[in-house]
Write a protein that holds these residues in place. Structure first.
Motif, PDB file in Angstrom:
ATOM      1  N   LEU A 129      17.399  -7.779  -2.364  1.00  9.16           N
ATOM      2  CA  LEU A 129      16.406  -6.695  -2.293  1.00  9.16           C
ATOM      3  C   LEU A 129      17.037  -5.388  -2.920  1.00  9.16           C
ATOM      4  N   VAL A 130      18.373  -5.087  -2.663  1.00 12.64           N
ATOM      5  CA  VAL A 130      18.928  -3.918  -3.346  1.00 12.64           C
ATOM      6  C   VAL A 130      18.824  -3.740  -4.740  1.00 12.64           C
ATOM      7  N   GLU A 131      18.883  -4.933  -5.660  1.00 18.12           N
ATOM      8  CA  GLU A 131      18.823  -5.054  -6.771  1.00 18.12           C
ATOM      9  C   GLU A 131      17.293  -4.627  -7.181  1.00 18.12           C
ATOM     10  N   TYR A 132      16.429  -5.243  -6.748  1.00 11.58           N
ATOM     11  CA  TYR A 132      15.050  -5.334  -6.999  1.00 11.58           C
ATOM     12  C   TYR A 132      14.465  -3.715  -6.694  1.00 11.58           C
ATOM     13  N   ALA A 133      14.821  -3.297  -5.394  1.00 16.44           N
ATOM     14  CA  ALA A 133      14.543  -1.864  -5.202  1.00 16.44           C
ATOM     15  C   ALA A 133      15.099  -0.775  -6.194  1.00 16.44           C
ATOM     16  N   GLY A 134      16.178  -1.053  -6.488  1.00 17.34           N
ATOM     17  CA  GLY A 134      16.872  -0.270  -7.545  1.00 17.34           C
ATOM     18  C   GLY A 134      16.220  -0.180  -8.740  1.00 17.34           C
ATOM     19  N   HIS A 172       0.940  -1.146  -0.182  1.00 17.08           N
ATOM     20  CA  HIS A 172      -0.013   0.039   0.030  1.00 17.08           C
ATOM     21  C   HIS A 172       0.826   1.415   0.064  1.00 17.08           C
ATOM     22  N   ARG A 173       2.039   1.320   0.498  1.00 15.23           N
ATOM     23  CA  ARG A 173       2.974   2.414   0.689  1.00 15.23           C
ATOM     24  C   ARG A 173       4.014   2.259  -0.545  1.00 15.23           C
ATOM     25  N   ARG A 174       3.860   1.308  -1.343  1.00 14.60           N
ATOM     26  CA  ARG A 174       4.598   1.359  -2.507  1.00 14.60           C
ATOM     27  C   ARG A 174       6.194   1.210  -2.164  1.00 14.60           C
ATOM     28  N   ILE A 175       6.615   0.606  -1.238  1.00 19.55           N
ATOM     29  CA  ILE A 175       8.016   0.464  -0.533  1.00 19.55           C
ATOM     30  C   ILE A 175       8.388  -0.933  -1.291  1.00 19.55           C
ATOM     31  N   PRO A 176       9.273  -0.880  -2.067  1.00 16.44           N
ATOM     32  CA  PRO A 176       9.827  -2.287  -2.572  1.00 16.44           C
ATOM     33  C   PRO A 176      10.224  -3.255  -1.565  1.00 16.44           C
ATOM     34  N   PHE A 177       9.743  -4.557  -1.724  1.00 18.73           N
ATOM     35  CA  PHE A 177      10.220  -5.670  -0.656  1.00 18.73           C
ATOM     36  C   PHE A 177      10.324  -6.975  -1.435  1.00 18.73           C
ATOM     37  N   VAL A 178      11.195  -7.671  -0.715  1.00 18.89           N
ATOM     38  CA  VAL A 178      11.236  -9.164  -1.269  1.00 18.89           C
ATOM     39  C   VAL A 178      10.457 -10.155   0.086  1.00 18.89           C
TER      40      VAL A 178
END
Length: 201
Positions: free
Chosen positions: A184-189, A131-137
């Motif tokens: 996570l860092v790769e996905y969030a990037g 809901h907050r559009r914060i990327p996560f794994v």
């Protein structure tokens, strides 16, 4: 999300520090993960479970647990020269959720730890970050003796948005935890870059 500081020791003019949240249900292994990967002595805010908490904390499946995080866990890990992650482990119980909004400010992304024996416990964290559009794994902590489930099965069970990574890990193992954080860092990037391109496009 990021901060820069001078790092003369490595010869870099600036080093990147990224804020990462570690979330999930009660007793899923958040404190263990932060402690396993942190290169500094982790800050822990654990207290003994009390009789008063027995009526609100569901300890089914984690009968051996004797303590609980009441504020946050904090640790740091250097991924490579010039890139460090600051880890904030969130408390798992609903009554401490008022802390989540503060902790999530400026976070690059989050790791949602999951236990397949209590998979429903991580639904609130998944909903929170979606809901907050914060990327996560989602990192499935493979407990000894627990039935093993593949990443696609976990993704379907949690009804994750398409593309949200699911990885299997051992929260006790430093290398396993580090792999989760790198993923996570790769996905969030990728997610932040795509949003930036959308905003200027």
């Amino acid at each position: 999300m990021v901060s820069e500081h001078s790092d003369a020791q490595d010869g870099d003019s600036a080093a990147l520090a990224l804020k990462i949240l570690v979330a999930g249900g009660f007793g899923v292994g958040k404190t263990t993960l932060v402690g396993a990967v942190s290169e500094i002595r982790p800050l822990r805010t654990e207290e003994l479970l009390s009789e008063a908490g027995q009526s609100v904390d569901d300890t089914d499946g984690v009968d051996h647990k004797t303590t609980t995080t009441v504020a946050m866990d904090f640790g740091r890990i250097t991924i490579r020269s010039g890139l460090s992650l600051y880890l904030f482990g969130t408390p798992g119980q609903d009554r401490f959720w008022f802390l989540w909004d503060e902790l999530s400010q400026g976070a690059l992304g989050a790791v949602v730890l999951a236990d397949t024996r209590r998979l429903e416990d991580c639904f609130p964290a998944v909903d929170y970050f979606e809901h907050r559009r914060i990327p996560f794994v989602v990192a499935v902590n493979c407990f000894p003796g627990a039935r093993q489930h593949g990443a696609p099965d976990v993704s379907r069970a949690l009804d994750l948005d398409r593309g949200t990574p699911v990885v299997l890990c051992d929260a006790r193992d430093r290398d396993s935890g580090k792999e989760v954080l790198i993923r996570l860092v790769e996905y969030a990037g990728r997610m932040h870059t795509a949003r930036l391109l959308d905003s200027v496009g």
